[in-house]
Scaffold this motif. Structure first.
Motif, PDB file in Angstrom:
ATOM      1  N   THR A 158       0.837  -1.194   0.000  1.00  0.00           N
ATOM      2  CA  THR A 158       0.000   0.000   0.000  1.00  0.00           C
ATOM      3  C   THR A 158       0.876   1.249   0.000  1.00  0.00           C
ATOM      4  OG1 THR A 158      -1.789  -1.119   1.189  1.00  0.00           O
ATOM      5  CG2 THR A 158      -1.781   1.293   1.234  1.00  0.00           C
ATOM      6  N   LEU A 159       0.664   2.102  -0.983  1.00  0.00           N
ATOM      7  CA  LEU A 159       1.347   3.400  -1.051  1.00  0.00           C
ATOM      8  C   LEU A 159       0.424   4.417  -0.376  1.00  0.00           C
ATOM      9  CD1 LEU A 159       2.605   3.221  -4.753  1.00  0.00           C
ATOM     10  CD2 LEU A 159       3.887   2.718  -2.669  1.00  0.00           C
ATOM     11  N   ARG A 160       0.806   4.815   0.840  1.00  0.00           N
ATOM     12  CA  ARG A 160      -0.054   5.654   1.658  1.00  0.00           C
ATOM     13  C   ARG A 160       0.132   7.134   1.323  1.00  0.00           C
ATOM     14  NH1 ARG A 160      -2.242   2.356   5.307  1.00  0.00           N
ATOM     15  NH2 ARG A 160      -1.133   0.417   5.830  1.00  0.00           N
ATOM     16  N   CYS A 161      -1.016   7.832   1.339  1.00  0.00           N
ATOM     17  CA  CYS A 161      -1.004   9.275   1.090  1.00  0.00           C
ATOM     18  C   CYS A 161      -2.197   9.890   1.816  1.00  0.00           C
ATOM     19  CB  CYS A 161      -1.100   9.555  -0.414  1.00  0.00           C
ATOM     20  SG  CYS A 161      -1.172  11.331  -0.819  1.00  0.00           S
ATOM     21  N   THR A 162      -1.920  10.899   2.638  1.00  0.00           N
ATOM     22  CA  THR A 162      -2.980  11.612   3.359  1.00  0.00           C
ATOM     23  C   THR A 162      -2.867  13.109   3.069  1.00  0.00           C
ATOM     24  OG1 THR A 162      -1.590  11.786   5.331  1.00  0.00           O
ATOM     25  CG2 THR A 162      -3.072   9.882   5.193  1.00  0.00           C
ATOM     26  N   PHE A 163      -3.958  13.810   3.245  1.00  0.00           N
ATOM     27  CA  PHE A 163      -3.966  15.268   2.986  1.00  0.00           C
ATOM     28  C   PHE A 163      -4.902  15.949   3.974  1.00  0.00           C
ATOM     29  CE2 PHE A 163      -7.499  13.628   0.558  1.00  0.00           C
ATOM     30  CZ  PHE A 163      -8.489  14.595   0.680  1.00  0.00           C
TER      31      PHE A 163
ATOM     32  N   PRO B 209     -11.616  10.310   0.372  1.00  0.00           N
ATOM     33  CA  PRO B 209     -11.440  11.770   0.384  1.00  0.00           C
ATOM     34  C   PRO B 209     -12.078  12.453   1.587  1.00  0.00           C
ATOM     35  CG  PRO B 209     -12.008  10.999  -1.821  1.00  0.00           C
ATOM     36  CD  PRO B 209     -12.156   9.835  -0.910  1.00  0.00           C
ATOM     37  N   SER B 210     -13.220  11.950   2.062  1.00  0.00           N
ATOM     38  CA  SER B 210     -13.867  12.594   3.207  1.00  0.00           C
ATOM     39  C   SER B 210     -13.030  12.497   4.470  1.00  0.00           C
ATOM     40  CB  SER B 210     -15.251  11.972   3.443  1.00  0.00           C
ATOM     41  OG  SER B 210     -15.117  10.591   3.714  1.00  0.00           O
ATOM     42  N   ARG B 211     -12.161  11.501   4.556  1.00  0.00           N
ATOM     43  CA  ARG B 211     -11.267  11.343   5.709  1.00  0.00           C
ATOM     44  C   ARG B 211      -9.852  11.815   5.404  1.00  0.00           C
ATOM     45  NH1 ARG B 211     -11.569   5.357   7.691  1.00  0.00           N
ATOM     46  NH2 ARG B 211     -11.214   5.013   5.442  1.00  0.00           N
ATOM     47  N   GLY B 212      -9.645  12.375   4.248  1.00  0.00           N
ATOM     48  CA  GLY B 212      -8.329  12.882   3.890  1.00  0.00           C
ATOM     49  C   GLY B 212      -7.335  11.791   3.512  1.00  0.00           C
ATOM     50  N   VAL B 213      -7.813  10.686   2.917  1.00  0.00           N
ATOM     51  CA  VAL B 213      -6.950   9.580   2.519  1.00  0.00           C
ATOM     52  C   VAL B 213      -6.960   9.451   1.004  1.00  0.00           C
ATOM     53  CG1 VAL B 213      -6.503   7.114   2.726  1.00  0.00           C
ATOM     54  CG2 VAL B 213      -7.422   8.383   4.681  1.00  0.00           C
ATOM     55  N   ALA B 214      -5.772   9.368   0.421  1.00  0.00           N
ATOM     56  CA  ALA B 214      -5.638   9.238  -1.032  1.00  0.00           C
ATOM     57  C   ALA B 214      -4.664   8.107  -1.372  1.00  0.00           C
ATOM     58  CB  ALA B 214      -5.173  10.555  -1.645  1.00  0.00           C
ATOM     59  N   SER B 215      -4.729   6.996  -0.641  1.00  0.00           N
ATOM     60  CA  SER B 215      -3.793   5.884  -0.814  1.00  0.00           C
ATOM     61  C   SER B 215      -4.226   4.971  -1.949  1.00  0.00           C
ATOM     62  CB  SER B 215      -3.690   5.074   0.476  1.00  0.00           C
ATOM     63  OG  SER B 215      -3.317   5.900   1.573  1.00  0.00           O
ATOM     64  N   ILE B 216      -3.241   4.232  -2.488  1.00  0.00           N
ATOM     65  CA  ILE B 216      -3.498   3.210  -3.495  1.00  0.00           C
ATOM     66  C   ILE B 216      -2.715   1.955  -3.106  1.00  0.00           C
ATOM     67  CG2 ILE B 216      -3.925   4.852  -5.361  1.00  0.00           C
ATOM     68  CD1 ILE B 216      -1.078   4.283  -6.356  1.00  0.00           C
ATOM     69  N   LYS B 217      -3.122   0.809  -3.664  1.00  0.00           N
ATOM     70  CA  LYS B 217      -2.420  -0.458  -3.422  1.00  0.00           C
ATOM     71  C   LYS B 217      -1.826  -0.968  -4.727  1.00  0.00           C
ATOM     72  CE  LYS B 217      -3.693  -3.539  -0.430  1.00  0.00           C
ATOM     73  NZ  LYS B 217      -4.426  -4.595   0.326  1.00  0.00           N
TER      74      LYS B 217
ATOM     75  N   THR C  15       7.340   9.265  -2.239  1.00  0.00           N
ATOM     76  CA  THR C  15       7.704   8.041  -1.527  1.00  0.00           C
ATOM     77  C   THR C  15       8.644   7.224  -2.406  1.00  0.00           C
ATOM     78  OG1 THR C  15       5.607   7.940  -0.331  1.00  0.00           O
ATOM     79  CG2 THR C  15       6.869   5.890  -0.503  1.00  0.00           C
ATOM     80  N   VAL C  16       9.737   6.729  -1.807  1.00  0.00           N
ATOM     81  CA  VAL C  16      10.685   5.883  -2.530  1.00  0.00           C
ATOM     82  C   VAL C  16      10.377   4.428  -2.182  1.00  0.00           C
ATOM     83  CG1 VAL C  16      13.100   5.277  -2.887  1.00  0.00           C
ATOM     84  CG2 VAL C  16      12.451   7.685  -2.533  1.00  0.00           C
ATOM     85  N   LEU C  17      10.056   3.640  -3.205  1.00  0.00           N
ATOM     86  CA  LEU C  17       9.720   2.231  -3.013  1.00  0.00           C
ATOM     87  C   LEU C  17      10.932   1.370  -3.368  1.00  0.00           C
ATOM     88  CD1 LEU C  17       7.739  -0.110  -2.505  1.00  0.00           C
ATOM     89  CD2 LEU C  17       7.054   0.074  -4.904  1.00  0.00           C
TER      90      LEU C  17
END
Length: 250
Positions: free
Chosen positions: A47-52, A104-112, A142-144
């Motif tokens: 999971t590549l995590r991203c929050t805003f 988006p309503s919780r400020g999460v923009a992650s992908i797997k 993010t560096v994978l």
């Protein structure tokens, strides 16, 4: 005079209005964050995590973009877009391997990313826009790093090896050792014992010694157990016969 007096009193109000109108409103800002590094093993789902965070309410105008840049550098390439719904890439190395896990309503923009491989190593950038928030830090990287999968030996595999390889080998080794030690003992037993089936009549081990002893019996032995007087007569007759034979020869 009265009119001029009213105008003088209105000056402060006009100046205050102009000041309020001229002063710029504070600009709304958006902040995006994600882990600086992520490590994965080949074949795993990562999971590549991203929050805003945004000072404005999230609307349908909010959008998310994910881009990828390989370790060999070069321009980033957008491979995932979200705007009311997910639009994963339909070609390239990420085709069929992306899953939207944002909220988006919780400020999460992650992908797997499914089934990670060594070719997925590189830098991933998450960009979020939520008008009117147009300033701040809308991008995070993010560096994978994906490493090869090391095969693990389970206890069941070890048990199978012991059962089907080591144990038969041990049995064979013991059998060989037994064959090397047993011939000496078998030879000794063969020399000291003969099966009754293989012994011909008259050659039984118990009678063989007796027969040999009987064959060596002399005339003296026959008369040793008889009466002493008979033995004396036998000796006298035998001496007389011997003398007669000697005289005849002369």
């Amino acid at each position: 005079m009265v009119r001029q007096h009213r105008i003088i009193h209105m000056y402060p109000v006009v100046l205050l209005y102009l000041a309020v109108c001229c002063v710029r409103r504070p600009v709304s800002a958006i902040t995006v964050s994600s882990p600086s590094e992520v490590h994965a093993v080949g074949g795993e789902d990562i999971t590549l995590r991203c929050t805003f965070s945004s000072t404005s309410r999230v609307t349908s105008r909010m959008s998310v973009d994910w881009s990828y840049r390989p370790p060999t550098a070069g321009p980033p390439q957008t491979f995932f877009h979200f705007s009311s719904q997910a639009f994963p890439s339909q070609d390239g190395q990420f085709k069929g391997r992306l899953k939207w896990e944002g909220s988006p309503s919780r400020g999460v923009a992650s992908i797997k990313l499914l089934n990670a491989s060594l070719s997925d190593n590189g830098t991933y950038a998450c960009s979020v826009r939520n008008p009117p928030d147009v300033h701040g830090f809308p991008i995070s990287q993010t560096v994978l790093t994906v490493t090869p999968k090391v095969p693990a030996i389970r206890f069941s595999d070890v048990a199978v090896l012991l059962a089907f390889i080591l144990l038969p080998s041990a049995v064979i080794a013991l059998a060989l050792l037994g064959c090397m030690c047993c011939p000496v003992k078998d030879e000794i037993q063969a020399q000291g014992y003969r099966s009754p089936i293989e012994v011909t009549p008259g050659e039984e081990p118990g009678l063989r010694h007796a027969h040999s002893k009987e064959n060596n019996v002399t005339c003296c032995d026959l008369y040793m157990d008889s009466d002493p007087e008979d033995y004396y007569i036998y000796e006298k007759e035998h001496s007389a016969k011997a003398e007669a034979v000697a005289e005849s020869q002369c």
